[in-house]
Design an enzyme around this catalytic site. Structure first.
Site, PDB file in Angstrom:
ATOM      1  N   GLY A  12       0.612  -1.392  -0.131  1.00 18.81           N
ATOM      2  CA  GLY A  12      -0.234   0.101   0.104  1.00 18.81           C
ATOM      3  C   GLY A  12       1.525   1.218   0.558  1.00 18.81           C
ATOM      4  N   TYR A 143     -15.051   4.608   7.225  1.00 17.24           N
ATOM      5  CA  TYR A 143     -13.660   4.674   7.377  1.00 17.24           C
ATOM      6  C   TYR A 143     -13.155   5.699   8.703  1.00 17.24           C
ATOM      7  CZ  TYR A 143      -8.532   5.363   6.499  1.00 17.24           C
ATOM      8  OH  TYR A 143      -7.027   6.082   6.446  1.00 17.24           O
TER       9      TYR A 143
HETATM   10  N1  SER Z   1      -5.895  10.510   2.822  1.00 11.64           N
HETATM   11  C1  SER Z   1      -6.489   8.848   4.140  1.00 11.64           C
HETATM   12  C2  SER Z   1      -8.554   8.829   3.253  1.00 11.64           C
HETATM   13  O1  SER Z   1      -7.990  10.494   2.119  1.00 11.64           O
HETATM   14  C3  SER Z   1      -7.277   9.827   4.930  1.00 11.64           C
HETATM   15  O2  SER Z   1      -6.578   9.105   6.071  1.00 11.64           O
HETATM   16  O3  SER Z   1      -9.088   8.413   3.017  1.00 11.64           O
END
Ligand code: SER
Length: 314
Positions: A12, A143
């Site tokens: 990742g 998330y």
């Molecule tokens: N960079 C991530 C996102 O934009 C945030 O943790 O989902």
């Protein structure tokens, strides 16, 4: 405790760079990259062991820890904010089940754990300027919900079982090694690739959008530093606020244009605007600075120079 290290999510955005940094520091054979699918790039494959394991599979994960006698896991598996909104059930399952597995392994096998939280743990009701360490956590993405739940679970395992789990709330991360994969802050990555390749970029947020951001070398540095810190100095076991810079999409575009004068850009906000608007603009990371000496090195202009140089090279 064994010094061997597992890195989940190794292919990742963070994993592909952190794994290499850890191998440089501790030796290639001591850092096991764990990916779920797809081929790892050459650098990752040739610099140390590479294993394919689904981190939601507890038995497979345990077998891997035992095979290598690992003592530390950097658990980076995660489905990001915009991708998670398309598949909320999957995002919950991947983000939470894998973390629970890792924490349970840590509890039983006495492992040290790094797990990233994010500015996505904050939400529309959080103060947006100089967001404090302790504040309202009411995110509006799955998330973000998984990050808040994960922070609470991490702290619980620390209090109840003494698990040495350490965490950072990463800002939006800027890097060139992997293509953007479903993050809301990814306009600050995509703009560089498009500017070099096509001399044009359509931002998916409006020009006033300001988010906390960080260049990957700083994120890697912070991650290794918190994992090396004396545990007695760590006063936060949920997750530390972490900051480097904040800028608007327009400021970013202008900075890129300084180096690519014929770069053109426009702003076509989509559904990700709402997510970006729900996150803070600037972060108070004084606790990380006080507890374990955090200092970032990259500001916007240094980041843009380094990003463009590396994208052209690769
Ligand atoms: N960079 C991530 C996102 O934009 C945030 O943790 O989902």
């Amino acid at each position: 405790m064994s010094k061997k290290i597992l890195v989940t999510g190794a292919t990742g955005q963070v994993g592909s760079e952190l794994t290499i940094a850890l191998r440089d520091k501790f030796g290639g054979g001591n850092v096991i990259a764990v990916g779920h699918s797809g081929a790892p790039d050459k650098e990752l494959k040739n610099s140390g062991p590479y294993e394919v394991v689904d981190a939601t599979d507890m038995n497979a994960l345990r077998a891997l820890v035992e095979k290598y006698e690992a003592g530390i896991i950097y658990h980076l598996v995660g489905i990001l904010s915009a991708a998670g909104e398309k598949k909320p059930d999957l995002a919950w399952r991947v983000n939470m089940e894998s973390l629970k597995n890792v924490l349970d392994l840590a509890r039983n096998l006495k492992l040290r754990i790094f797990w990233p939280s994010s500015i996505a743990a904050f939400g529309p009701t959080t103060p947006k300027k100089n967001t404090p360490q302790k504040t309202i956590l009411e995110p509006s993405t799955i998330y973000g919900v998984s990050k808040v739940a994960g922070e609470l679970l991490a702290n619980y395992y620390f209090l109840k079982y003494g698990v040495d789990v350490r965490s950072l709330r990463y800002p939006g991360l800027i890097s060139y090694k992997t293509p953007p994969r479903g993050g809301t802050s990814d306009y600050a990555v995509a703009v560089f690739f498009e500017a070099v390749k096509n001399k044009h970029y359509s931002f998916f947020v409006n020009k006033e959008t300001v988010l906390p951001m960080m260049y990957m070398p700083d994120a890697v540095k912070a991650t290794i530093e918190i994992m090396e810190a004396d545990p007695k100095k760590l006063t936060v076991r949920h997750s530390y606020n972490l900051a480097a810079m904040s800028f608007s999409a327009q400021e970013l575009a202008l900075e890129v244009k300084k180096h690519i004068p014929d770069f053109s850009y426009d702003f076509k906000p989509d559904e990700r605007q709402k997510i970006a608007d729900s996150w803070p603009k600037t972060i108070d990371d004084s606790r990380a600075r006080e507890d374990w000496g955090w200092r970032p090195e990259f500001d916007l202009s240094k980041t843009v120079v380094d990003m463009l140089e590396n994208i052209r090279k690769h």
